[in-house]
Structures are given as structure tokens and as C-alpha cells.
Design a protein around this motif. Sequence first.
Motif, PDB file in Angstrom:
ATOM      1  N   GLY A   8       0.848  -1.197   0.000  1.00 41.72           N
ATOM      2  CA  GLY A   8       0.000   0.000   0.000  1.00 41.72           C
ATOM      3  C   GLY A   8       0.873   1.233   0.000  1.00 41.72           C
ATOM      4  N   LYS A   9       0.658   2.108   0.967  1.00 42.90           N
ATOM      5  CA  LYS A   9       1.360   3.386   1.013  1.00 42.90           C
ATOM      6  C   LYS A   9       2.842   3.196   1.373  1.00 42.90           C
ATOM      7  CE  LYS A   9       1.090   7.989   2.870  1.00 42.90           C
ATOM      8  NZ  LYS A   9       0.558   8.883   3.848  1.00 42.90           N
ATOM      9  N   GLN A  10       3.713   3.756   0.523  1.00 43.85           N
ATOM     10  CA  GLN A  10       5.149   3.671   0.754  1.00 43.85           C
ATOM     11  C   GLN A  10       5.596   4.763   1.717  1.00 43.85           C
ATOM     12  OE1 GLN A  10       6.561   4.006  -3.255  1.00 43.85           O
ATOM     13  NE2 GLN A  10       6.521   1.803  -3.581  1.00 43.85           N
ATOM     14  N   LYS A  11       6.590   4.418   2.520  1.00 46.46           N
ATOM     15  CA  LYS A  11       7.137   5.364   3.496  1.00 46.46           C
ATOM     16  C   LYS A  11       8.215   6.214   2.818  1.00 46.46           C
ATOM     17  CE  LYS A  11       5.091   3.265   7.013  1.00 46.46           C
ATOM     18  NZ  LYS A  11       3.965   3.798   7.677  1.00 46.46           N
ATOM     19  N   GLY A  12       8.431   7.393   3.356  1.00 48.58           N
ATOM     20  CA  GLY A  12       9.503   8.262   2.881  1.00 48.58           C
ATOM     21  C   GLY A  12      10.752   8.063   3.732  1.00 48.58           C
ATOM     22  N   CYS A  13      11.915   8.117   3.106  1.00 48.96           N
ATOM     23  CA  CYS A  13      13.193   7.924   3.794  1.00 48.96           C
ATOM     24  C   CYS A  13      13.620   9.229   4.474  1.00 48.96           C
ATOM     25  CB  CYS A  13      14.262   7.483   2.801  1.00 48.96           C
ATOM     26  SG  CYS A  13      15.909   7.335   3.514  1.00 48.96           S
ATOM     27  N   ALA A  14      14.003   9.132   5.730  1.00 52.03           N
ATOM     28  CA  ALA A  14      14.453  10.305   6.480  1.00 52.03           C
ATOM     29  C   ALA A  14      15.824  10.782   6.016  1.00 52.03           C
ATOM     30  CB  ALA A  14      14.498   9.976   7.975  1.00 52.03           C
ATOM     31  N   GLY A  15      16.568   9.908   5.339  1.00 48.12           N
ATOM     32  CA  GLY A  15      17.900  10.287   4.885  1.00 48.12           C
ATOM     33  C   GLY A  15      17.907  11.015   3.559  1.00 48.12           C
ATOM     34  N   CYS A  16      17.195  10.478   2.561  1.00 50.31           N
ATOM     35  CA  CYS A  16      17.242  11.050   1.205  1.00 50.31           C
ATOM     36  C   CYS A  16      15.916  11.677   0.783  1.00 50.31           C
ATOM     37  CB  CYS A  16      17.648   9.977   0.208  1.00 50.31           C
ATOM     38  SG  CYS A  16      16.416   8.668   0.005  1.00 50.31           S
ATOM     39  N   ASN A  17      14.884  11.549   1.587  1.00 50.50           N
ATOM     40  CA  ASN A  17      13.542  12.093   1.328  1.00 50.50           C
ATOM     41  C   ASN A  17      12.836  11.460   0.135  1.00 50.50           C
ATOM     42  OD1 ASN A  17      13.517  13.933   3.518  1.00 50.50           O
ATOM     43  ND2 ASN A  17      14.837  15.306   2.344  1.00 50.50           N
ATOM     44  N   ARG A  18      13.338  10.344  -0.381  1.00 48.79           N
ATOM     45  CA  ARG A  18      12.659   9.638  -1.466  1.00 48.79           C
ATOM     46  C   ARG A  18      11.802   8.534  -0.875  1.00 48.79           C
ATOM     47  NH1 ARG A  18      17.396   7.741  -5.022  1.00 48.79           N
ATOM     48  NH2 ARG A  18      18.600   8.284  -3.211  1.00 48.79           N
ATOM     49  N   LYS A  19      10.856   8.074  -1.670  1.00 50.87           N
ATOM     50  CA  LYS A  19       9.995   6.963  -1.243  1.00 50.87           C
ATOM     51  C   LYS A  19      10.832   5.686  -1.110  1.00 50.87           C
ATOM     52  CE  LYS A  19       5.925   8.989  -1.384  1.00 50.87           C
ATOM     53  NZ  LYS A  19       5.283   9.313  -0.151  1.00 50.87           N
ATOM     54  N   ILE A  20      10.480   4.885  -0.135  1.00 47.01           N
ATOM     55  CA  ILE A  20      11.157   3.608   0.045  1.00 47.01           C
ATOM     56  C   ILE A  20      10.343   2.553  -0.682  1.00 47.01           C
ATOM     57  CG2 ILE A  20      11.990   1.912   1.718  1.00 47.01           C
ATOM     58  CD1 ILE A  20      12.118   4.207   3.778  1.00 47.01           C
ATOM     59  N   LYS A  21      10.887   2.065  -1.796  1.00 45.15           N
ATOM     60  CA  LYS A  21      10.194   1.083  -2.622  1.00 45.15           C
ATOM     61  C   LYS A  21      10.611  -0.341  -2.277  1.00 45.15           C
ATOM     62  CE  LYS A  21       9.814   4.393  -6.380  1.00 45.15           C
ATOM     63  NZ  LYS A  21      10.202   4.748  -7.729  1.00 45.15           N
ATOM     64  N   ASP A  22      11.659  -0.466  -1.485  1.00 47.33           N
ATOM     65  CA  ASP A  22      12.160  -1.787  -1.104  1.00 47.33           C
ATOM     66  C   ASP A  22      11.166  -2.487  -0.188  1.00 47.33           C
ATOM     67  OD1 ASP A  22      14.480  -0.924  -2.398  1.00 47.33           O
ATOM     68  OD2 ASP A  22      15.380  -0.245  -0.516  1.00 47.33           O
ATOM     69  N   ARG A  23      11.249  -3.810  -0.160  1.00 47.39           N
ATOM     70  CA  ARG A  23      10.387  -4.575   0.736  1.00 47.39           C
ATOM     71  C   ARG A  23      10.788  -4.348   2.192  1.00 47.39           C
ATOM     72  NH1 ARG A  23       9.591 -11.006   1.566  1.00 47.39           N
ATOM     73  NH2 ARG A  23       7.880 -10.788   3.011  1.00 47.39           N
ATOM     74  N   TYR A  24      12.103  -4.260   2.434  1.00 49.05           N
ATOM     75  CA  TYR A  24      12.596  -4.059   3.796  1.00 49.05           C
ATOM     76  C   TYR A  24      13.052  -2.627   3.977  1.00 49.05           C
ATOM     77  CZ  TYR A  24      12.540  -9.108   4.091  1.00 49.05           C
ATOM     78  OH  TYR A  24      12.148 -10.409   4.080  1.00 49.05           O
ATOM     79  N   LEU A  25      12.818  -2.100   5.149  1.00 48.47           N
ATOM     80  CA  LEU A  25      13.246  -0.758   5.483  1.00 48.47           C
ATOM     81  C   LEU A  25      13.671  -0.744   6.935  1.00 48.47           C
ATOM     82  CD1 LEU A  25      10.600   0.848   7.111  1.00 48.47           C
ATOM     83  CD2 LEU A  25       9.667   0.203   4.909  1.00 48.47           C
ATOM     84  N   LEU A  26      14.394   0.269   7.312  1.00 49.29           N
ATOM     85  CA  LEU A  26      14.852   0.401   8.693  1.00 49.29           C
ATOM     86  C   LEU A  26      14.034   1.465   9.396  1.00 49.29           C
ATOM     87  CD1 LEU A  26      18.699   0.390   8.051  1.00 49.29           C
ATOM     88  CD2 LEU A  26      17.307  -1.497   8.876  1.00 49.29           C
ATOM     89  N   LYS A  27      13.746   1.194  10.659  1.00 43.32           N
ATOM     90  CA  LYS A  27      13.070   2.190  11.477  1.00 43.32           C
ATOM     91  C   LYS A  27      13.993   2.532  12.635  1.00 43.32           C
ATOM     92  CE  LYS A  27       8.897   3.346  14.001  1.00 43.32           C
ATOM     93  NZ  LYS A  27       7.603   2.905  14.508  1.00 43.32           N
ATOM     94  N   ALA A  28      14.361   3.795  12.708  1.00 47.04           N
ATOM     95  CA  ALA A  28      15.237   4.269  13.774  1.00 47.04           C
ATOM     96  C   ALA A  28      14.854   5.697  14.105  1.00 47.04           C
ATOM     97  CB  ALA A  28      16.697   4.195  13.333  1.00 47.04           C
TER      98      ALA A  28
END
Length: 174
Positions: A8-28
Amino acid sequence: MLSVQPKGKQKGCAGCNRKIKDRYLLKALDKYWHEDCLKCACCDCRLGEVGSTLYTKANLILCRRDYLRLFGTTGNCAACSKLIPAFEMVMRARDNVYHLDCFACQLCNQRGLALEMDGVAAGWCQSREEANRRFIWYLRFCVGDKFFLKNNMILCQMDYEEGQLNGSFESQVQ
């Protein structure tokens, strides 16, 4: 730290401000990151690869080593008096801190007992039984070895018992 991104809705990356399209992402730090974007501000190591712990101070995101290097406390080794960097592994006995290589019987070390026999280096951990069979003396302690701290000196069992028998510890001031 590693999350599976829901469909569904993709998250935005706090580092590069682009959408995270990968299946895995980091939350910190309550933010989402690409694996390549969550890096130590000093050494640029990928924090998702070095473990699940990161440190933040003075608006910096840091790995453990750099956090300790920048903000940790250093001290001196109780045996050699040389500086111990904050990130270095140490051995502790009561209030004393030692380099790993300095955590050894200080009497055996001073006497310079045999360090090698039959081409086998005796300064590294092997079995005590084999050491006794081959008359190899060990200067460094292995995990599980018994040691004594007397008058702020690290001693092996043999030197401690010898000192107790001849009363040499009684004349030393602690």
C-alpha cells in the motif's frame, strides 16, 4: 530495527527524502530509512549491518565505536599505565581496568618465564592440562581461569599461594 513494509502506502526515507520502494526498510529514531541511508555520521558504516544499536548525540547518528570515541571516557591500564581508548575491549578487576594483553600474572610476567616450548607459543589460550604436561607457562589469563588480585597486582594461583606461604604479601602496603 528492520521492518517489512506493508503493501500500500510507501514510506519516505528520512535520509534522502525519497519513497522507500524496497520490501525491507529500517526504522530508527521513529523515522524510516533505506538500508543505504542510515549511516554513521563519522565513518559512513551502514548501521543496519553493524547491529541493532545506534547512538545519537549532538544531532549526529553514530555507530557504537564512533560514539565511544567521541563521547566515551578513556582511562589508563592499571598494569602498563598506557591509555586505553574508550572503544577498546578491556578486562576489569574491582576498580582496575586493563588492556586484554595486560591482564596477566604480574609476577610471572616480571620473571619472564618460558613463553615457548616445542615451537608452541604459550602466550595464547590452550588447555591448562596440556600446559602443565609440557611445562608451558601462560602469562595471559583465559576465560574461566582463576586469578587473584592482591595489593593491586594480578596473580596466577601458583604465585598467589607461594606469596601466601612465604608471607611476602604481608610486607606490601595495599
